[in-house]
Design an enzyme around this catalytic site. Structure first.
Site, short mmCIF file in Angstrom:
data_model
loop_
_atom_site.label_atom_id
_atom_site.label_comp_id
_atom_site.label_asym_id
_atom_site.label_seq_id
_atom_site.Cartn_x
_atom_site.Cartn_y
_atom_site.Cartn_z
N ARG A 1 1.29 -1.32 -0.05
CA ARG A 1 0.06 -0.41 0.40
C ARG A 1 0.84 1.26 -0.05
NH1 ARG A 1 -2.17 3.54 3.66
NH2 ARG A 1 -1.13 2.74 4.85
N CYS B 1 -7.56 0.80 12.19
CA CYS B 1 -6.75 0.71 12.51
C CYS B 1 -6.48 -0.03 13.68
CB CYS B 1 -4.77 1.54 12.84
SG CYS B 1 -3.93 1.73 10.90
N ARG C 1 -5.42 -3.58 15.28
CA ARG C 1 -4.37 -4.35 13.43
C ARG C 1 -2.99 -3.99 13.57
NH1 ARG C 1 -4.23 -2.66 8.98
NH2 ARG C 1 -5.76 -0.98 8.85
N SER C 2 -2.99 -3.06 13.72
CA SER C 2 -1.08 -2.21 12.25
C SER C 2 -0.67 -0.70 13.09
CB SER C 2 -1.92 -2.32 11.33
OG SER C 2 -1.04 -1.71 10.09
N ASP D 1 2.00 2.14 13.96
CA ASP D 1 3.19 2.80 12.44
C ASP D 1 3.79 3.14 14.39
OD1 ASP D 1 4.34 4.93 12.06
OD2 ASP D 1 3.81 5.85 11.30
N ASN E 1 -2.12 7.04 19.87
CA ASN E 1 -2.49 5.44 19.76
C ASN E 1 -2.55 5.44 21.69
OD1 ASN E 1 -2.37 4.28 17.16
ND2 ASN E 1 -3.58 5.19 17.62
N HIS F 1 5.44 -2.11 13.77
CA HIS F 1 6.33 -1.98 12.81
C HIS F 1 7.13 -0.62 12.78
CE1 HIS F 1 2.28 -0.84 10.71
NE2 HIS F 1 2.80 -0.83 10.32
N TYR G 1 8.45 1.81 9.87
CA TYR G 1 8.93 2.17 8.30
C TYR G 1 10.32 2.40 8.54
CZ TYR G 1 4.23 2.37 7.59
OH TYR G 1 2.32 2.42 7.35
N ALA H 1 3.69 7.44 6.58
CA ALA H 1 3.39 6.99 5.01
C ALA H 1 1.96 7.01 4.33
CB ALA H 1 4.76 5.91 5.37
N1 LIG Z 1 1.60 5.77 7.86
C1 LIG Z 1 0.22 6.30 9.01
N2 LIG Z 1 0.90 6.05 10.61
C2 LIG Z 1 0.01 6.63 11.31
O1 LIG Z 1 -0.51 6.55 12.13
C3 LIG Z 1 -1.86 7.03 11.00
C4 LIG Z 1 -1.68 6.99 9.45
N3 LIG Z 1 -0.74 6.43 8.65
N4 LIG Z 1 -3.46 7.08 9.13
C5 LIG Z 1 -3.38 7.45 9.52
C6 LIG Z 1 -3.73 7.66 11.19
C7 LIG Z 1 -3.27 9.27 11.19
N5 LIG Z 1 -1.90 9.50 11.75
C8 LIG Z 1 -1.04 10.47 12.25
C9 LIG Z 1 -1.08 11.54 11.30
C10 LIG Z 1 0.01 12.41 11.04
C11 LIG Z 1 0.53 12.63 12.32
C12 LIG Z 1 1.58 12.63 12.92
O2 LIG Z 1 2.81 13.40 11.80
N6 LIG Z 1 2.26 13.40 14.00
C13 LIG Z 1 3.70 14.08 14.10
C14 LIG Z 1 3.24 15.60 14.80
C15 LIG Z 1 1.28 15.86 14.89
C16 LIG Z 1 0.83 17.37 15.24
O3 LIG Z 1 1.75 18.63 14.68
O4 LIG Z 1 -0.29 17.52 15.53
C17 LIG Z 1 3.87 13.86 15.41
O5 LIG Z 1 5.33 14.47 15.65
O6 LIG Z 1 3.53 12.54 16.40
C18 LIG Z 1 0.36 11.34 13.87
C19 LIG Z 1 -0.62 10.02 13.62
C20 LIG Z 1 -2.08 8.06 12.48
N7 LIG Z 1 -2.05 7.47 11.59
O1 LIG Z 2 -4.63 5.04 14.94
C1 LIG Z 2 -3.43 4.82 14.29
C2 LIG Z 2 -3.65 4.71 12.88
C3 LIG Z 2 -2.81 3.82 11.35
N1 LIG Z 2 -1.87 3.76 11.92
C4 LIG Z 2 -1.42 2.91 10.90
C5 LIG Z 2 -0.57 1.84 10.93
C6 LIG Z 2 0.05 1.61 9.51
O2 LIG Z 2 1.35 2.22 9.59
C7 LIG Z 2 -0.94 2.37 8.96
C8 LIG Z 2 -1.99 2.10 8.67
O3 LIG Z 2 -2.01 1.47 7.39
P1 LIG Z 2 -2.53 -0.29 6.68
O4 LIG Z 2 -1.37 -0.42 5.38
O5 LIG Z 2 -4.21 -0.11 6.96
O6 LIG Z 2 -1.75 -0.93 7.93
O7 LIG Z 2 -1.02 3.48 9.69
C9 LIG Z 2 -1.42 3.66 13.41
O8 LIG Z 2 -0.61 3.22 13.93
N2 LIG Z 2 -2.21 4.35 13.98
#
Ligand SMILES: Nc1nc(=O)c2c([nH]1)NC[C@@H]1CN(c3ccc(C(=O)N[C@@H](CCC(=O)O)C(=O)O)cc3)CN21
Ligand SMILES: O=c1ccn([C@H]2C[C@H](O)[C@@H](COP(=O)(O)O)O2)c(=O)[nH]1
EC number: 2.1.1.45
Length: 283
Positions: free
Chosen positions: A22, A160, A180-181, A183, A191, A221, A223, A282
């Site tokens: 993905r 997730c 389930r997944s 980052d 989370n 995981h 990345y 990602a």
């Molecule tokens: N690859 C990926 N990882 C994720 O954790 C994730 C997704 N996709 N897609 C859906 C949501 C969106 N989420 C996110 C998206 C962005 C940040 C982020 O950029 N955090 C920064 C600062 C955020 C801020 O300034 O508000 C950080 O340093 O934590 C964290 C979680 C968690 N989820």
């Molecule tokens: O609350 C969240 C939302 C998303 N993530 C992360 C986990 C994965 O890295 C991606 C989602 O990718 P999938 O291919 O759908 O598993 O976003 C997270 O950690 N926490």
């Protein structure tokens, strides 16, 4: 905090490389992690080895509670975490179900607050759980789930952290959350805050004492483009003690959460942290 760092260390030491189709990136991966948060003792699981933007995590979760499906609504509440998934994912951009800029589709709370019934209509899972817990009831199935495989094709991302199961025992409220997944550098930072927050706020609005929250992660995981920062920067830092989460005591109902609550109703006390680290995201 120690359990978070132990998981990061475990992934860097023992993880296996997995290609993720993905995102087109490789992930260093382990299977199964169990984290516990002590809400009774107000040990807020905030990362201290980098600055955490914890308010953004709470805003995201309030958006789920409100059933939001649009990145603009999330932004108004105080988080831009859904911008990329709503607007920069090529597969979603060409999905006929996408209703335009900022639409996320049938995600998280939009699903759980309108969970479709096979025989027609829908159920508001959260209203039901709040009603039961407020009456001191636990039917052994107080499950707030975002997981609806029949609707995945109508959403920009599958949930997730997809299930939150509440239990009442001896007037104390517990929560088991399943993911389930994960980052670990970016998502887990949020989370952990969300699981803690959800138990704390549900105890407050249902008039119960909060106990412990148990957070199960299946696929954890890092990345490939995040690994150096984790191994060579974040894991080299010593953690500080846990801060405390302060929630406005005037929040007394689900309606309050749905209507007037803003990020000004939350604060942390005693948050000592290292410098921020900007991890790649990602899409
Ligand atoms: N690859 C990926 N990882 C994720 O954790 C994730 C997704 N996709 N897609 C859906 C949501 C969106 N989420 C996110 C998206 C962005 C940040 C982020 O950029 N955090 C920064 C600062 C955020 C801020 O300034 O508000 C950080 O340093 O934590 C964290 C979680 C968690 N989820
Ligand atoms: O609350 C969240 C939302 C998303 N993530 C992360 C986990 C994965 O890295 C991606 C989602 O990718 P999938 O291919 O759908 O598993 O976003 C997270 O950690 N926490």
């Amino acid at each position: 905090m120690k359990q978070y760092l132990d998981l990061c260390q475990r992934i860097t030491n023992e993880g296996s490389w997995v290609n993720n189709e993905r995102t087109g990136k490789r992930c260093l991966t382990v299977i199964n992690a169990d984290l516990t948060y002590d809400v009774a003792k107000n040990e807020f699981p905030l990362i201290t080895t980098r600055k955490s933007f914890w308010k953004s995590a709470i805003a995201e979760f309030i958006g789920y509670i409100r059933g939001y499906d649009n990145a603009a609504d999330f932004r108004k509440l105080g988080t831009s975490t859904w911008d990329a998934n709503a607007n920069h994912n090529t597969e979603w951009l060409s999905n006929p179900h996408r209703k335009g800029t900022d639409d996320c589709g049938f995600i998280y709370g939009k699903v759980a607050r309108n969970f479709p019934k096979p025989d027609g209509g829908s159920i508001d899972l959260l209203a039901q759980i709040v009603d039961h817990l407020s009456k001191g009831m636990d039917n052994r199935g107080e499950i707030f789930t975002f997981y609806h495989p029949g609707a995945f094709h109508m959403a920009c991302l599958r949930p997730c952290m997809y299930s939150h199961h509440f239990s009442l025992l001896d007037n104390t409220l517990y929560l088991n959350s399943t993911q389930r997944s994960c980052d670990v550098p970016l998502g887990l930072n949020f989370n952990m805050v969300q699981v803690y927050f959800f138990l704390a706020i549900m105890a407050q609005i249902t008039g119960n004492k909060a106990g412990q929250a148990y957070h199960k992660i299946v696929n954890a995981h890092i990345y490939e483009d995040q690994l150096d920062l984790m191994r060579d920067v974040q894991l080299k830092r010593d953690p500080f003690p846990s801060p405390q989460l302060i929630i406005n005591p005037d929040i007394k109902s689900l309606k309050d959460l749905e209507t007037w609550v803003t990020l000004d109703d939350f604060d942390v006390e005693g948050y000592q942290h290292h410098e921020p680290i900007k991890y790649p995201f990602a899409v």
